[in-house]
Design an enzyme around this catalytic site. Structure first.
Site, PDB file in Angstrom:
ATOM      1  CG  ASP A 177      -1.869   1.108   1.325  1.00 15.53           C
ATOM      2  OD1 ASP A 177      -3.076   0.851   1.170  1.00 15.53           O
ATOM      3  OD2 ASP A 177      -1.433   2.274   1.542  1.00 15.53           O
ATOM      4  CB  ILE A 178       0.980   4.231  -2.226  1.00 17.93           C
ATOM      5  CG1 ILE A 178       1.149   3.370  -3.491  1.00 17.93           C
ATOM      6  CG2 ILE A 178       1.830   5.500  -2.302  1.00 17.93           C
ATOM      7  CD1 ILE A 178       0.842   4.087  -4.799  1.00 17.93           C
ATOM      8  CG  ASN A 185      -4.573  11.470  -4.992  1.00 18.81           C
ATOM      9  OD1 ASN A 185      -4.379  11.655  -6.182  1.00 18.81           O
ATOM     10  ND2 ASN A 185      -4.828  10.292  -4.484  1.00 18.81           N
ATOM     11  CG  HIS A 190      -7.522  12.229  -8.760  1.00 18.70           C
ATOM     12  ND1 HIS A 190      -7.845  11.805  -7.485  1.00 18.70           N
ATOM     13  CD2 HIS A 190      -7.888  11.229  -9.591  1.00 18.70           C
ATOM     14  CE1 HIS A 190      -8.375  10.595  -7.554  1.00 18.70           C
ATOM     15  NE2 HIS A 190      -8.420  10.232  -8.825  1.00 18.70           N
ATOM     16  CG  ASP A 194      -5.222   8.969 -12.000  1.00 11.68           C
ATOM     17  OD1 ASP A 194      -5.485   8.541 -10.853  1.00 11.68           O
ATOM     18  OD2 ASP A 194      -6.088   9.407 -12.782  1.00 11.68           O
ATOM     19  CD  GLU A 221      -3.764   3.692  -0.927  1.00 10.19           C
ATOM     20  OE1 GLU A 221      -4.592   2.784  -0.758  1.00 10.19           O
ATOM     21  OE2 GLU A 221      -2.918   4.043  -0.092  1.00 10.19           O
ATOM     22  NE  ARG A 241      13.504  -8.296  -7.392  1.00  8.23           N
ATOM     23  CZ  ARG A 241      13.480  -9.626  -7.370  1.00  8.23           C
ATOM     24  NH1 ARG A 241      14.456 -10.317  -6.807  1.00  8.23           N
ATOM     25  NH2 ARG A 241      12.471 -10.281  -7.909  1.00  8.23           N
TER      26      ARG A 241
HETATM   27  P1  GH3 Z   1      -1.403   5.291   4.516  1.00  9.23           P
HETATM   28  O1  GH3 Z   1       0.035   5.671   4.492  1.00  9.23           O
HETATM   29  O2  GH3 Z   1      -1.866   4.937   5.886  1.00  9.23           O
HETATM   30  O3  GH3 Z   1      -1.707   4.226   3.556  1.00  9.23           O
HETATM   31  O4  GH3 Z   1      -2.217   6.579   4.110  1.00  9.23           O
HETATM   32  P2  GH3 Z   1      -2.880   6.934   2.712  1.00  9.23           P
HETATM   33  O5  GH3 Z   1      -3.050   8.398   2.637  1.00  9.23           O
HETATM   34  O6  GH3 Z   1      -2.099   6.314   1.609  1.00  9.23           O
HETATM   35  O7  GH3 Z   1      -4.228   6.134   2.796  1.00  9.23           O
HETATM   36  P3  GH3 Z   1      -5.721   6.576   2.602  1.00  9.23           P
HETATM   37  O8  GH3 Z   1      -6.470   5.278   2.565  1.00  9.23           O
HETATM   38  O9  GH3 Z   1      -6.124   7.583   3.614  1.00  9.23           O
HETATM   39  O10 GH3 Z   1      -5.762   7.247   1.192  1.00  9.23           O
HETATM   40  C1  GH3 Z   1      -5.720   6.539  -0.004  1.00  9.23           C
HETATM   41  C2  GH3 Z   1      -5.856   7.503  -1.113  1.00  9.23           C
HETATM   42  O11 GH3 Z   1      -5.730   6.853  -2.382  1.00  9.23           O
HETATM   43  C3  GH3 Z   1      -7.194   8.182  -1.132  1.00  9.23           C
HETATM   44  C4  GH3 Z   1      -7.662   8.049  -2.556  1.00  9.23           C
HETATM   45  O12 GH3 Z   1      -8.126   9.264  -3.065  1.00  9.23           O
HETATM   46  C5  GH3 Z   1      -6.424   7.619  -3.310  1.00  9.23           C
HETATM   47  N1  GH3 Z   1      -6.752   6.843  -4.496  1.00  9.23           N
HETATM   48  C6  GH3 Z   1      -7.368   5.656  -4.567  1.00  9.23           C
HETATM   49  N2  GH3 Z   1      -7.516   5.270  -5.860  1.00  9.23           N
HETATM   50  C7  GH3 Z   1      -6.988   6.247  -6.624  1.00  9.23           C
HETATM   51  C8  GH3 Z   1      -6.844   6.450  -8.040  1.00  9.23           C
HETATM   52  O13 GH3 Z   1      -7.238   5.628  -8.866  1.00  9.23           O
HETATM   53  N3  GH3 Z   1      -6.216   7.584  -8.464  1.00  9.23           N
HETATM   54  C9  GH3 Z   1      -5.766   8.495  -7.584  1.00  9.23           C
HETATM   55  N4  GH3 Z   1      -5.150   9.569  -8.057  1.00  9.23           N
HETATM   56  N5  GH3 Z   1      -5.895   8.343  -6.259  1.00  9.23           N
HETATM   57  C10 GH3 Z   1      -6.501   7.250  -5.768  1.00  9.23           C
HETATM   58 MG    MG Z   2      -1.972   4.205   1.542  1.00 13.26          MG
HETATM   59 MG    MG Z   3      -4.920   1.969   1.310  1.00  8.61          MG
END
Ligand code: GH3
Ligand code: MG
Ligand code: MG
Ligand code: MG
Length: 303
Positions: A177-178, A185, A190, A194, A221, A241
Site C-alpha cells: 500500500d502506498i 493527491n 489527482h 494517477d 492505492e 526488492r
Molecule cells: P497510509 O500511508 O496509511 O496508507 O495513508 P494513505 O493516505 O495512503 O491512505 P488513505 O487510505 O487515507 O488514502 C488513499 C488515497 O488513495 C485516497 C484516494 O483518493 C487515493 N486513491 C485511490 N484510488 C486512486 C486512483 O485511482 N487515483 C488516484 N489519483 N488516487 C486514488
Molecule cells: Mg496508503
Molecule cells: Mg490503502
C-alpha cells in the site's frame, strides 16, 4: 505498454489424416494465417494445448480418436476450451452437422473443399476470436495501470493455491500500500496521483517476474503480489526488492513523513498450502502484517 495491439498473424491448426488435405488447406490459409498441422488426434491435442492456436480446423474421420472425440476433449480442457473449432469433413448429412455442432464446434465445412467458402468461414471465426480475446483481456486488466485487476488475482490465486496444495508447496501473498497517498493527491493533484499509480504498478511488474509471480491492483492505492513456490526467506527478498524499487523511482512527495519520495509498506504472509490454512486466512495475515508495517513507521516490509 500496448497490450491491446497484436500485429502478429493469427494461427490456425489444421488437423487431417490425409496429407493431401493438409496441403490444400495449408496453401489456402498460409497467406493470411500462420498454419500449424497435425495428422492425428493426439498430435492435435498436444499442439492445441501447448501452442494455443486461434482456431482448429478438424477432420472427423481419422484413425484412432475421431474428430468428435477430439473436439470434446478440447472443449473439456480449460486450456483449450476457448479455441473455436471448425469441422472439415466429407460427412455432409444434416445429422452429421448437428452432431458436430453439439460436440462443441463453431462451424462446419465439407469436402471436397470450396476454398472461397473455407476462407470466408475461417475469417469469420478468426474475427470473432479476436474480439473474444480482447474482451477477456479487458475484464482481467485494471483500466488505469493496465496490470491485472483484483478479479484476475482472485482467479489466479485459486489456480496457484490448488497447484501449491497438490505439491504441498509454499505460497506467499504480499499486500502493498502506498504511504501517505491521500496527501500526495491532495497536494499534487489527482492526475499526478494517477501517474504515480501507473509508475508504481510498472516497477512492481518489472520486479516480480518469475513465471508464476502475479502482480495485481487490489484496489485504490493497494497492490497484491502472489509468489508461488518460494519460502518466506526468498519471498522476503522479493518483497524488499519491490519496496526498494518504488523508493528508487524517486517520485517527489514532500508531504510524506518517509524519505521525501513515494514509498510503500508491505505485509508478507507465507505458508504451505494445506495444513489447516486457506487462501482467505493467508490474505488476512498479509493484510494484518501490512497494518503492522504502517504502525511501525511505513516504507518497510513486515513478514
Ligand atoms: P497510509 O500511508 O496509511 O496508507 O495513508 P494513505 O493516505 O495512503 O491512505 P488513505 O487510505 O487515507 O488514502 C488513499 C488515497 O488513495 C485516497 C484516494 O483518493 C487515493 N486513491 C485511490 N484510488 C486512486 C486512483 O485511482 N487515483 C488516484 N489519483 N488516487 C486514488
Ligand atoms: Mg496508503
Ligand atoms: Mg490503502
Ligand atoms: Mg480423415
Amino acid at each position: 505498454m500496448t497490450p491491446f495491439v497484436d500485429s502478429q498473424k493469427q494461427r490456425v491448426l489444421v488437423v487431417d489424416d490425409e496429407p493431401i488435405n493438409l496441403k490444400i488447406l495449408g496453401q489456402a490459409l498460409s497467406g493470411d494465417y500462420q498454419v500449424l498441422v497435425a495428422s492425428n488426434a493426439e498430435q492435435a491435442i498436444h499442439i492445441a494445448t501447448t501452442q494455443q492456436p486461434d482456431l482448429v480446423l478438424l477432420d472427423i474421420i481419422m484413425q484412432g480418436m475421431d474428430g468428435y472425440q477430439t473436439c470434446r476433449a478440447l472443449k473439456q480442457d480449460p486450456r483449450t476450451v476457448n479455441i473455436p473449432i471448425i469441422f472439415s469433413t466429407s460427412m455432409d448429412s444434416e445429422e452429421d452437422e448437428v452432431k458436430g455442432l453439439e460436440a462443441g464446434a463453431s462451424d462446419y465445412i465439407t469436402k471436397p473443399y470450396n476454398l472461397a467458402l473455407v476462407k470466408a468461414r475461417v475469417r469469420n471465426q478468426m474475427q470473432l476470436k479476436k474480439k473474444t480475446d480482447l474482451l477477456e483481456k479487458l475484464v482481467s486488466l485494471d483500466g488505469l495501470t493496465e496490470i491485472p485487476n483484483r478479479r484476475d488475482f482472485e482467479q489466479q490465486f485459486e489456480v496457484e493455491w490448488r497447484r501449491a496444495q497438490r505439491a504441498n508447496n509454499y505460497i506467499s501473498v504480499c499486500m502493498l500500500d502506498i504511504d501517505f497517498f491521500k496527501q500526495f493527491n491532495d497536494n499534487y493533484g489527482h492526475g499526478a496521483g494517477d501517474i504515480c499509480l501507473q509508475r508504481v504498478a510498472r516497477t512492481l511488474m518489472d520486479n516480480a517476474k518469475r513465471s508464476g509471480d502475479l502482480v495485481a491492483r487490489y484496489g485504490g492505492e493497494e497492490f497484491v503480489v502472489l509468489l508461488p513456490e518460494i519460502d518466506l526467506k526468498e519471498a522476503k527478498l522479493v518483497a524488499e526488492r519491490l519496496r526498494e524499487s518504488v523508493e528508487a523511482l524517486a517520485i517527489t512527495h514532500q508531504f510524506s513523513a518517509c524519505a521525501g519520495v513515494v514509498t510503500i509498506s508491505a505485509g508478507l504472509a507465507t505458508c504451505r498450502a494445506g495444513f489447516g490454512m486457506n487462501k482467505g486466512l493467508l490474505l488476512e495475515e498479509a493484510d494484518r502484517l501490512l497494518y503492522e508495517a504502517k504502525q511501525q513507521g511505513r516504507n518497510r516490509v513486515i513478514g
